[in-house]
Motif scaffolding. Sequence first.
Motif, PDB file in Angstrom:
ATOM      1  N   ASP A  61      -0.380   2.292  -9.791  1.00  0.00           N
ATOM      2  CA  ASP A  61      -1.166   1.668 -10.861  1.00  0.00           C
ATOM      3  C   ASP A  61      -2.656   1.807 -10.535  1.00  0.00           C
ATOM      4  OD1 ASP A  61      -2.288   0.223 -12.872  1.00  0.00           O
ATOM      5  OD2 ASP A  61      -1.042  -1.563 -12.604  1.00  0.00           O
ATOM      6  N   LYS A  64      -5.646  -0.811 -11.493  1.00  0.00           N
ATOM      7  CA  LYS A  64      -5.978  -1.963 -10.658  1.00  0.00           C
ATOM      8  C   LYS A  64      -6.863  -1.521  -9.488  1.00  0.00           C
ATOM      9  CE  LYS A  64      -3.130  -4.775 -12.897  1.00  0.00           C
ATOM     10  NZ  LYS A  64      -1.781  -5.024 -12.386  1.00  0.00           N
ATOM     11  N   THR A  65      -7.723  -2.420  -9.015  1.00  0.00           N
ATOM     12  CA  THR A  65      -8.555  -2.147  -7.848  1.00  0.00           C
ATOM     13  C   THR A  65      -8.321  -3.240  -6.800  1.00  0.00           C
ATOM     14  OG1 THR A  65     -10.249  -1.135  -9.240  1.00  0.00           O
ATOM     15  CG2 THR A  65     -10.889  -1.743  -7.012  1.00  0.00           C
ATOM     16  N   GLN A  68      -2.254  -0.346  -6.873  1.00  0.00           N
ATOM     17  CA  GLN A  68      -0.968  -0.910  -6.464  1.00  0.00           C
ATOM     18  C   GLN A  68       0.081   0.197  -6.485  1.00  0.00           C
ATOM     19  OE1 GLN A  68      -0.091  -4.258  -8.987  1.00  0.00           O
ATOM     20  NE2 GLN A  68      -1.710  -5.521  -8.109  1.00  0.00           N
ATOM     21  N   ARG A  70       4.280   1.452  -5.604  1.00  0.00           N
ATOM     22  CA  ARG A  70       5.675   1.081  -5.382  1.00  0.00           C
ATOM     23  C   ARG A  70       6.486   2.360  -5.191  1.00  0.00           C
ATOM     24  NH1 ARG A  70       6.502  -0.921  -9.873  1.00  0.00           N
ATOM     25  NH2 ARG A  70       7.972   0.510 -10.835  1.00  0.00           N
ATOM     26  N   THR A 104       6.385  -1.596  -1.263  1.00  0.00           N
ATOM     27  CA  THR A 104       5.252  -1.831  -2.161  1.00  0.00           C
ATOM     28  C   THR A 104       4.009  -2.047  -1.304  1.00  0.00           C
ATOM     29  OG1 THR A 104       5.616  -4.219  -2.208  1.00  0.00           O
ATOM     30  CG2 THR A 104       6.715  -2.906  -3.913  1.00  0.00           C
ATOM     31  N   THR A 106      -0.795  -2.070  -1.567  1.00  0.00           N
ATOM     32  CA  THR A 106      -2.026  -1.890  -2.336  1.00  0.00           C
ATOM     33  C   THR A 106      -3.030  -1.109  -1.496  1.00  0.00           C
ATOM     34  OG1 THR A 106      -2.920  -3.995  -1.542  1.00  0.00           O
ATOM     35  CG2 THR A 106      -1.737  -4.033  -3.629  1.00  0.00           C
ATOM     36  N   ASN A 108      -5.996   2.610  -1.799  1.00  0.00           N
ATOM     37  CA  ASN A 108      -6.212   3.934  -2.376  1.00  0.00           C
ATOM     38  C   ASN A 108      -5.985   5.063  -1.387  1.00  0.00           C
ATOM     39  OD1 ASN A 108      -7.016   2.359  -4.567  1.00  0.00           O
ATOM     40  ND2 ASN A 108      -8.584   3.813  -5.181  1.00  0.00           N
ATOM     41  N   LEU A 113      -2.137   1.655   1.915  1.00  0.00           N
ATOM     42  CA  LEU A 113      -0.891   1.251   1.270  1.00  0.00           C
ATOM     43  C   LEU A 113       0.106   0.748   2.309  1.00  0.00           C
ATOM     44  CD1 LEU A 113      -0.457   4.098  -1.378  1.00  0.00           C
ATOM     45  CD2 LEU A 113      -0.580   1.659  -1.902  1.00  0.00           C
ATOM     46  N   THR A 116      -0.753  -2.716   3.969  1.00  0.00           N
ATOM     47  CA  THR A 116      -0.506  -3.924   3.164  1.00  0.00           C
ATOM     48  C   THR A 116       0.939  -3.984   2.661  1.00  0.00           C
ATOM     49  OG1 THR A 116      -1.182  -2.754   1.144  1.00  0.00           O
ATOM     50  CG2 THR A 116      -2.896  -3.932   2.357  1.00  0.00           C
ATOM     51  N   SER A 117       1.784  -3.136   3.191  1.00  0.00           N
ATOM     52  CA  SER A 117       3.108  -2.908   2.598  1.00  0.00           C
ATOM     53  C   SER A 117       4.096  -4.042   2.864  1.00  0.00           C
ATOM     54  CB  SER A 117       3.693  -1.591   3.119  1.00  0.00           C
ATOM     55  OG  SER A 117       3.812  -1.619   4.528  1.00  0.00           O
TER      56      SER A 117
END
Length: 206
Positions: A61, A64-65, A68, A70, A104, A106, A108, A113, A116-117
């Motif tokens: 996604d 979003k900043t 996000q 998945r 999942t 968040t 870039n 990713l 924070t998974s």
Amino acid sequence: TERWPDMDADVTLAAKRIVHSAKLPISDLDVHAVLDAGKLTLDPLNFGMAGGTMRSTIALDGSKTPMQGRVKIGARKLQLKQLFADAKTMEKSLGEMNGDAAITGTGNSVATLLGTSNGEVKLLINDGVISQSLMEIAGLNVGNYVVSKLFGDDEVNINCAASDIAIKNGLATPNMFVFDTENAIINVTGETNFKTEAMDLDITPK
């Protein structure tokens, strides 16, 4: 990702024959990519690999900043001798790898990713071989060090290996991580921190 909202797209690609080197045993690509209002979805992203199949869905996604993400992946019947085509020890191997991952996060980049998974990874290997040279071919320096400490230069047959790893806030903790080899049963406990790229593991052979 700031450019993603400028265009929408709906692309389907099927490739029956893929020309590649022996180090990338991929075939039968099937992908449906949709870019809509800054959101990129690959559903499915499937391909043949090492005599087996990889089935996955990916959602990013970019509206979003930070972004996000998945990811859900299922690997079935990957042949070890095709995965490690450069390893002579694997030439006679009849073993295979199966696994599932759902993650999942968040950020870039792949690093953020993972840092924070949240999610889980499950893996099952049967009838394989482990050795220093195999770890070198796979580029796993830490694995190479561990294997050399456990087995020296010997090639050791793996009856099976199984892992069930939980990931929370970038911290991966095995509920179960065990190798059943011809010499020992090896349990792995501890944690791996994707955010700091640090590992704190206890590897116990019995």
